[in-house]
Enzyme design. Sequence first.
Site, PDB file in Angstrom:
ATOM      1  N   GLY A  10       0.809  -1.223   0.000  1.00  0.00           N
ATOM      2  CA  GLY A  10       0.000   0.000   0.000  1.00  0.00           C
ATOM      3  C   GLY A  10       0.838   1.267   0.000  1.00  0.00           C
ATOM      4  N   GLY A  12      -0.539   4.606  -0.372  1.00  0.00           N
ATOM      5  CA  GLY A  12      -1.312   5.842  -0.184  1.00  0.00           C
ATOM      6  C   GLY A  12      -0.620   6.683   0.885  1.00  0.00           C
ATOM      7  N   TRP A  14      -1.230   6.906   4.249  1.00  0.00           N
ATOM      8  CA  TRP A  14      -0.882   6.184   5.477  1.00  0.00           C
ATOM      9  C   TRP A  14       0.081   5.031   5.154  1.00  0.00           C
ATOM     10  CZ3 TRP A  14       0.375   6.572  10.033  1.00  0.00           C
ATOM     11  CH2 TRP A  14       0.066   5.705  11.085  1.00  0.00           C
ATOM     12  N   GLY A  15      -0.117   4.386   4.018  1.00  0.00           N
ATOM     13  CA  GLY A  15       0.783   3.296   3.617  1.00  0.00           C
ATOM     14  C   GLY A  15       2.207   3.795   3.457  1.00  0.00           C
ATOM     15  N   PHE A 104     -10.321  -1.849  -1.219  1.00  0.00           N
ATOM     16  CA  PHE A 104      -9.521  -2.503  -2.260  1.00  0.00           C
ATOM     17  C   PHE A 104      -8.878  -3.803  -1.792  1.00  0.00           C
ATOM     18  CE2 PHE A 104      -8.849   2.162  -3.410  1.00  0.00           C
ATOM     19  CZ  PHE A 104      -9.926   2.173  -4.278  1.00  0.00           C
ATOM     20  N   LYS A 146      -8.788   0.304   8.059  1.00  0.00           N
ATOM     21  CA  LYS A 146      -9.889   0.749   8.916  1.00  0.00           C
ATOM     22  C   LYS A 146     -11.206   0.395   8.239  1.00  0.00           C
ATOM     23  CE  LYS A 146      -6.789   2.945  11.368  1.00  0.00           C
ATOM     24  NZ  LYS A 146      -6.187   4.187  10.970  1.00  0.00           N
ATOM     25  N   LYS A 253     -14.585   5.226  14.448  1.00  0.00           N
ATOM     26  CA  LYS A 253     -14.343   6.654  14.720  1.00  0.00           C
ATOM     27  C   LYS A 253     -14.442   7.488  13.444  1.00  0.00           C
ATOM     28  CE  LYS A 253     -10.301   7.018  12.783  1.00  0.00           C
ATOM     29  NZ  LYS A 253      -9.397   5.967  12.676  1.00  0.00           N
ATOM     30  N   ARG A 318      -9.316  13.421   7.313  1.00  0.00           N
ATOM     31  CA  ARG A 318      -9.953  13.556   6.001  1.00  0.00           C
ATOM     32  C   ARG A 318     -11.469  13.431   6.092  1.00  0.00           C
ATOM     33  NH1 ARG A 318      -5.777   9.313   3.520  1.00  0.00           N
ATOM     34  NH2 ARG A 318      -6.127   8.529   5.619  1.00  0.00           N
ATOM     35  N   ASN A 319     -11.920  12.565   7.017  1.00  0.00           N
ATOM     36  CA  ASN A 319     -13.369  12.374   7.140  1.00  0.00           C
ATOM     37  C   ASN A 319     -14.056  13.664   7.558  1.00  0.00           C
ATOM     38  OD1 ASN A 319     -13.923   9.327   6.818  1.00  0.00           O
ATOM     39  ND2 ASN A 319     -12.068   9.445   8.066  1.00  0.00           N
TER      40      ASN A 319
END
Length: 400
Positions: A10, A12, A14-15, A104, A146, A253, A318-319
């Site tokens: 991964g 992205g 966080w990856g 994914f 998550k 969360k 981001r959320n």
Amino acid sequence: KKPLRVSVIGGGNWGTTIAKVVSESALEYPTLFDINVRWWVHEEDIVYKGENHPAKISYILNNFHENVKYLPGVRLPDNLHATGNMLEAIEDCDILVFNVPHQFLGSIIDTHITPILKEKSQQLGREASFRGDLVARHCIAISCLKGFHINLEDPKNLQIQLLSDFIDNKLNIPTGSLSGANLASEVAKENFSETTISFPPRYVTDKDHVSVKCNSIAHPHDPKILKTLFHRPYFHVRVIDDVAGVSVAGALKNIVALACGFVKGLGWGDNAAAAIQRIGLQEITKFGIKYFPASKMETYYVESAGVADLITTCNGGRNVKVGKRYAEMFLEGNRDINIGDLEKEVLNGQSAQGIITSEEVNQWLQFKNETNEFPLFSCVYKCLFEKADLTEIPSMLDTE
Ligand code: 13P
């Protein structure tokens, strides 16, 4: 003993950050870990700053040591090697870190891992197993994902699964999870934070491994190894054994953060945000204890993966950004917002995991006929997917 080989799946936001963290530890402890950390990234063509032509992202990562698309401005260690080839990335590894957007996960396994196993089976003339024939036999996995997996195979008997269990079931590999108050950009800048890693205790005494278990630190099943691999001076790790609690808190969360974004976008201030977080914590804990009874109350209240992650995600994740923009558009009179399109627009190709988690949780609660038991989770779903009036949030939460 051979140093342990670490692979990360991964690339992205966080990856990339977690790949950086483990590569730093591999450099620091070369007798414990193979210095070369391998890293599978989803190949895409991007243009590096000032270049004229697009190049593969793995080429850019290996030559410029910067993830210009998902983590710009952060220098990545030279001992981190990106590839779009899964076999190259994970063959013979001892510790496998999964860190992709959770929607994914299934398709990455099906598209990139299953074909390798099929080919190995043909070569071997028997069914190849993931552990032993592709990765090391004692390999473990850590999920930084998550969300949940809702198993739809039998709609009358719907099942909700932790993503660590999903990985374990698909690949037969002991899988723990890592989650905490960790906004990726801050961890990448090496600002102080904490995280929680959990590993299923049953594997520590797994009969296959009992002879080598914990005799030496250089065995991947030793919890000390996980701490050594992920702990940095700026990134403090606590290892616990509550995989369910860490995973449930990490997933839910994000739904609460969407609601926090709503009240921020509506301009309702800090009291409203605090109320959302309080109700959110209550629902996270209730959901966890009810549907994942192995999870522990103290994980939700005391660990970084619990209340601390809730606070940070509701402040700056981001959320919250997507939720806030959603509410602003709502106030501007827009009643037909497509949340997927908005997510793309606000996050430039990254994803806000709360959106899909909200759908999964709603699907589960509908199946259990218990949506009323979780007014905040249900309210977020109604706002995002059923065009509920955001100004009705207080009355939707007024259920006592
Ligand atoms: P995001 O809302 O940016 O995805 O952050 C979530 C998170 O897990 C922070 O710890």
